[in-house]
Design an enzyme around this catalytic site. Structure first.
Site, PDB file in Angstrom:
ATOM      1  N   SER A 173     -26.286   9.369 -40.697  1.00  0.00           N
ATOM      2  CA  SER A 173     -26.355  10.821 -40.652  1.00  0.00           C
ATOM      3  C   SER A 173     -25.645  11.153 -39.344  1.00  0.00           C
ATOM      4  O   SER A 173     -25.034  10.270 -38.711  1.00  0.00           O
ATOM      5  CB  SER A 173     -27.959  11.069 -40.036  1.00  0.00           C
ATOM      6  OG  SER A 173     -28.109  12.384 -39.522  1.00  0.00           O
ATOM      7  N   TYR A 230     -35.695   8.906 -35.312  1.00  0.00           N
ATOM      8  CA  TYR A 230     -34.815   9.306 -36.556  1.00  0.00           C
ATOM      9  C   TYR A 230     -33.236   8.885 -35.990  1.00  0.00           C
ATOM     10  O   TYR A 230     -32.550   8.146 -36.595  1.00  0.00           O
ATOM     11  CB  TYR A 230     -34.840  10.670 -36.829  1.00  0.00           C
ATOM     12  CG  TYR A 230     -33.992  11.077 -38.207  1.00  0.00           C
ATOM     13  CD1 TYR A 230     -34.258  10.565 -39.485  1.00  0.00           C
ATOM     14  CD2 TYR A 230     -32.533  11.683 -37.999  1.00  0.00           C
ATOM     15  CE1 TYR A 230     -33.548  10.591 -40.546  1.00  0.00           C
ATOM     16  CE2 TYR A 230     -31.865  11.792 -39.116  1.00  0.00           C
ATOM     17  CZ  TYR A 230     -32.082  11.237 -40.391  1.00  0.00           C
ATOM     18  OH  TYR A 230     -31.469  11.852 -41.419  1.00  0.00           O
TER      19      TYR A 230
END
Ligand SMILES: NC(=O)c1ccc[n+]([C@@H]2O[C@H](COP(=O)([O-])OP(=O)(O)OC[C@H]3O[C@@H](n4cnc5c(N)ncnc54)[C@H](OP(=O)(O)O)[C@@H]3O)[C@@H](O)[C@H]2O)c1
Length: 318
Positions: free
Chosen positions: A163, A175
Site C-alpha cells: 500500500s 495496518y
C-alpha cells in the site's frame, strides 16, 4: 552537452517502454494462486486472469465467497484459506501441489488483508497490532514460504499487495506497520530468489473503494477504540478531537477513494504476464501524485504537514 543528455534519456525511455510492454508468449499453462478472493482486488483479479486464460486457483476466506466466485467464473478453482491459521495454510498448499503437479506454481498473489483498527497509536492495544499483522504480514509470509518450492520449480512470480501506507505511515494501528513489513519481506525475498529465477513484485495501491476502506466499519472501529480509552487519555484528546478525526476519515474515504479497482488489478496482471515484471507498481492517481512523492520528502516536512492538517488534541504541549 544538453542535447546529448536529452537524446540518451529519450533512448533510455523508449527502450524501457518497449521492454516493459513485452508479454509472455503464452499463459494457458500457468497456474496462479491468489489469496483473499471473496471481494475487492482479489475477486476481480481472479476473474480477469481466468478470462485471459491463466489457470486460476482462488483462495477465499468464506464458503459463501468461494461459492459466489465459482458461480460467477466456472473456469477457475476455489479453495478455503484463512491465512492466520497454519493448518489452513498447509491444507491449501497441499491442494495447490495437487493442482499444479510437476509444472510448479507460476504465480502467487498475496492479497488477503484487513485494516481496522486504525487511529492514533496511543488508542491501540498490542492485540490490535497482532490481529492485523497476523493477516497482512505473517499470513502472507507463511503462505509464501509454504509455496516457495513450487514457485522455484516453475521459476515463478510472487506479487505482494502492499500500500502507499507501506511507504508513508500516515496513521497509527497495525495496518501501516504490516505494509512496511511486507515491503521489507518482498525486498529480501526478491534478492534471495534472484538466482532461482523467481521474480517478486510489490503493488502499492492508493485509496480504493473496497471493504478495507468501508467508512461504516472504520467509524465503528474508531468508536470502539474511543469508548474503551481510559478516562485520563480520553480527556487529553477531548471529544472535539474524536469528531474531527472521524471527519478526516470521512473526507479521505469519500474524496480520495477510487472506484476503478482495475487500476490495481492491471498492475498485478502486468506483474504476472509481462516478460519483465517491475519491482514496484503504484496504482491510482493519489499514489502517483501524492503519497509516493511525499514519501521521499524529509520527515520533518511530512510531520509538520500532517500535524497541521490532522486534528489537535485538547491538552497538547503548546
Ligand atoms: N482498498 C484500498 O484502498 C487498498 C489500498 C492499498 C492496499 N490494499 C490492500 O489490498 C488487499 C486487498 O484488499 P481490498 O481493498 O480488495 O479489500 P477486501 O475486499 O476486504 O479484500 C480483502 C480480502 O481478504 C480476505 N481476508 C480477510 N482476512 C483474511 C484471512 N485471515 N485469510 C484469508 N483471507 C482474508 C477478505 O475476506 P472477507 O471478504 O471474507 O472478509 C477479503 O476477501 C489488502 O491486502 C489491502 O491491504 C487496499
Amino acid at each position: 552537452m544538453w542535447p546529448w543528455l536529452l537524446l540518451v534519456s529519450l533512448v533510455w525511455a523508449v527502450g524501457w517502454l518497449v521492454r516493459d510492454g513485452r508479454a509472455l508468449p503464452s499463459v494457458s499453462d500457468k497456474h496462479v494462486f491468489i489469496t483473499g478472493c471473496d471481494s475487492g482486488f482479489g475477486n476481480l483479479l481472479a476473474r480477469r486472469l481466468a478470462q485471459r486464460g491463466f489457470r486460476v486457483l482462488a483462495a477465499c476466506l468464506t464458503p459463501q465467497g468461494a461459492e459466489a466466485l465459482g458461480r460467477a467464473c466456472p473456469a477457475l478453482r476455489t479453495v478455503l484459506l484463512d491465512v492466520t491459521r497454519p493448518d489452513s495454510v498447509r491444507r491449501a498448499a497441499e491442494w495447490v501441489r495437487g493442482q499444479v503437479g510437476d509444472r510448479g506454481l507460476f504465480g502467487l498473489v498475496n492479497n488477503a488483508g484487513v485494516a481496522n483498527p486504525i487511529g492514533p497509536t496511543e488508542w491501540m492495544a498490542a492485540d490490535d497490532y497482532r490481529r492485523v499483522l497476523a493477516v497482512n504480514a505473517v499470513g502472507a509470509i507463511e503462505v509464501t514460504l509454504e509455496l516457495l518450492p513450487l514457485l522455484k520449480r516453475a521459476r515463478g512470480r510472487v506479487v505482494n499487495t502492499s500500500s502507499v501506507l507501506g511507504r508513508l505511515s500516515a496513521n497509527g494501528g497495525g495496518y501501516c506497520v504490516s505494509k512496511y513489513c511486507i515491503e521489507a519481506f518482498s525486498d529480501s525475498l526478491r534478492r534471495d530468489m534472484y538466482h532461482f529465477g523467481v521474480k517478486v513484485s510489490i503493488v502499492e495501491p492508493g485509496f480504493f473503494k473496497t471493504a478495507v476502506t468501508n467508512l461504516e466499519s472504520i467509524e465503528a472501529s474508531l468508536q470502539q477504540l474511543w469508548d474503551r480509552l481510559a478516562p485520563e487519555t480520553r480527556l487529553s484528546y477531548g471529544e472535539e478531537f474524536f469528531h474531527k478525526y472521524l471527519k478526516v476519515q470521512r473526507f479521505i474515504m469519500t474524496m480520495l477513494c477510487d472506484a476503478d479497482l482495475s487500476k490495481v488489478t492491471r498492475c498485478m496482471e502486468h506483474a504476472l504476464s509481462a516478460r519483465h515484471p517491475r519491482t514496484r507498481y503504484s496504482a491510482g492517481w493519489d499514489a502517483k501524485l501524492l503519497w509516493l512523492p511525499a514519501s521521499y520528502l524529509p520527515a520533518f516536512i511530512v510531520d509538520f504537514t500532517l500535524a497541521t492538517i490532522l486534528p489537535k488534541p485538547a491538552h497538547r504541549v503548546r
